[in-house]
Design a protein around this motif. Structure first.
Motif, PDB file in Angstrom:
ATOM      1  N   ARG A 111       2.823  21.351  27.693  1.00 25.72           N
ATOM      2  CA  ARG A 111       3.906  21.418  26.704  1.00 25.72           C
ATOM      3  C   ARG A 111       5.235  21.797  27.354  1.00 25.72           C
ATOM      4  O   ARG A 111       6.293  21.310  26.953  1.00 25.72           O
ATOM      5  CB  ARG A 111       3.549  22.394  25.581  1.00 25.72           C
ATOM      6  N   LEU A 112       5.189  22.669  28.346  1.00 24.10           N
ATOM      7  CA  LEU A 112       6.419  23.023  29.063  1.00 24.10           C
ATOM      8  C   LEU A 112       6.991  21.803  29.787  1.00 24.10           C
ATOM      9  O   LEU A 112       8.194  21.534  29.730  1.00 24.10           O
ATOM     10  CB  LEU A 112       6.150  24.143  30.071  1.00 24.10           C
ATOM     11  N   GLY A 115       8.365  19.373  27.306  1.00 22.66           N
ATOM     12  CA  GLY A 115       9.645  19.877  26.798  1.00 22.66           C
ATOM     13  C   GLY A 115      10.786  19.563  27.747  1.00 22.66           C
ATOM     14  O   GLY A 115      11.885  19.187  27.326  1.00 22.66           O
ATOM     15  N   THR A 119      13.726  16.944  26.577  1.00 25.44           N
ATOM     16  CA  THR A 119      15.073  17.492  26.331  1.00 25.44           C
ATOM     17  C   THR A 119      16.027  17.291  27.497  1.00 25.44           C
ATOM     18  O   THR A 119      17.241  17.313  27.308  1.00 25.44           O
ATOM     19  CB  THR A 119      15.018  19.000  26.035  1.00 25.44           C
ATOM     20  N   VAL A 124      12.679  25.478  30.500  1.00 24.75           N
ATOM     21  CA  VAL A 124      11.864  25.415  29.284  1.00 24.75           C
ATOM     22  C   VAL A 124      11.034  26.684  29.277  1.00 24.75           C
ATOM     23  O   VAL A 124      10.222  26.911  30.173  1.00 24.75           O
ATOM     24  CB  VAL A 124      10.965  24.170  29.254  1.00 24.75           C
ATOM     25  N   SER A 126       8.681  29.746  27.120  1.00 24.56           N
ATOM     26  CA  SER A 126       7.747  29.980  26.022  1.00 24.56           C
ATOM     27  C   SER A 126       8.384  30.921  25.015  1.00 24.56           C
ATOM     28  O   SER A 126       9.017  31.915  25.380  1.00 24.56           O
ATOM     29  CB  SER A 126       6.452  30.595  26.557  1.00 24.56           C
ATOM     30  N   VAL A 169       9.577  26.427  23.730  1.00 30.29           N
ATOM     31  CA  VAL A 169       8.302  25.842  23.332  1.00 30.29           C
ATOM     32  C   VAL A 169       7.464  26.960  22.718  1.00 30.29           C
ATOM     33  O   VAL A 169       7.227  27.985  23.365  1.00 30.29           O
ATOM     34  CB  VAL A 169       7.579  25.232  24.558  1.00 30.29           C
TER      35      VAL A 169
END
Length: 191
Positions: A111-112, A115, A119, A124, A126, A169
């Protein structure tokens, strides 16, 4: 190329035992975090050791990663971040991970990275417990700032200082880490 730096050098003073070697769901915390980075495709994966460095390195010995010793680990997390960043080659970005956040897995790291790709922002972080922190991804342009950290100044200082360049995120479980004896209740026994 996205690298990972796993911070596993600390003395765990408040806990009274090396958290890097605590077992969660069948593996030492440091190994779980390193495997998550490898599964996410991070390369290289650098693990920074200090306190009990031989034991921590032994928990990783069959994994394709680099172990870097921070001989000055007692001076604070800044030196460990510096040691990890300096061990990287020309990575486009680095994911900074703490081994005591036992909910970090491949999905969190994925997810990082997503992200960052979506973007285009260079950091990025958490989002948990009303703040931003690690695990976090830092593009190469921030590696010199990470490498300049000293003492107890960690990556959060860079995140806060450059908030306009940070994507968040959600990672609610990031608020749970192992710092004091009461936190041991979060560990899942060996399976």
């Amino acid at each position: 190329m996205i690298a990972a730096v796993v911070l596993a050098a600390g003395g765990s003073v408040r806990l009274g035992q090396p958290k890097q070697l605590l077992r969660h769901a069948g593996q030492p915390l440091v190994r779980r975090t390193a495997i998550a980075a490898l599964e996410a495709g991070c390369a290289p994966v650098v693990v920074v050791v200090g306190n009990r460095h031989e034991q921590v390195a032994a928990a990783l010995e069959d994994l394709p990663l680099t172990v870097v010793a921070n001989d000055f680990w007692e001076a604070g997390i800044g030196g460990s971040i510096r040691a990890g960043i300096e061990a990287l080659r020309e990575a486009d970005a680095a994911v900074l991970l703490a081994c005591d956040q036992m909910s970090v897995d491949r999905e969190v790291i994925d997810r990082l990275i997503a992200g960052h790709n979506q973007t285009g922002l260079p950091i990025v972080a958490s989002a948990y417990a009303g703040t931003l922190g690690i695990p976090a991804l830092f593009a190469r342009q921030f590696h010199p700032a990470l490498a300049s950290l000293t003492g107890d100044r960690g990556a959060k200082s860079i995140i806060v200082r450059h908030r306009d360049q940070v994507a968040a995120v959600p990672f609610a479980a990031g608020a749970v880490d192992i710092d004091v004896p009461d936190d041991l209740q979060h560990l899942v026994p060996d399976e």
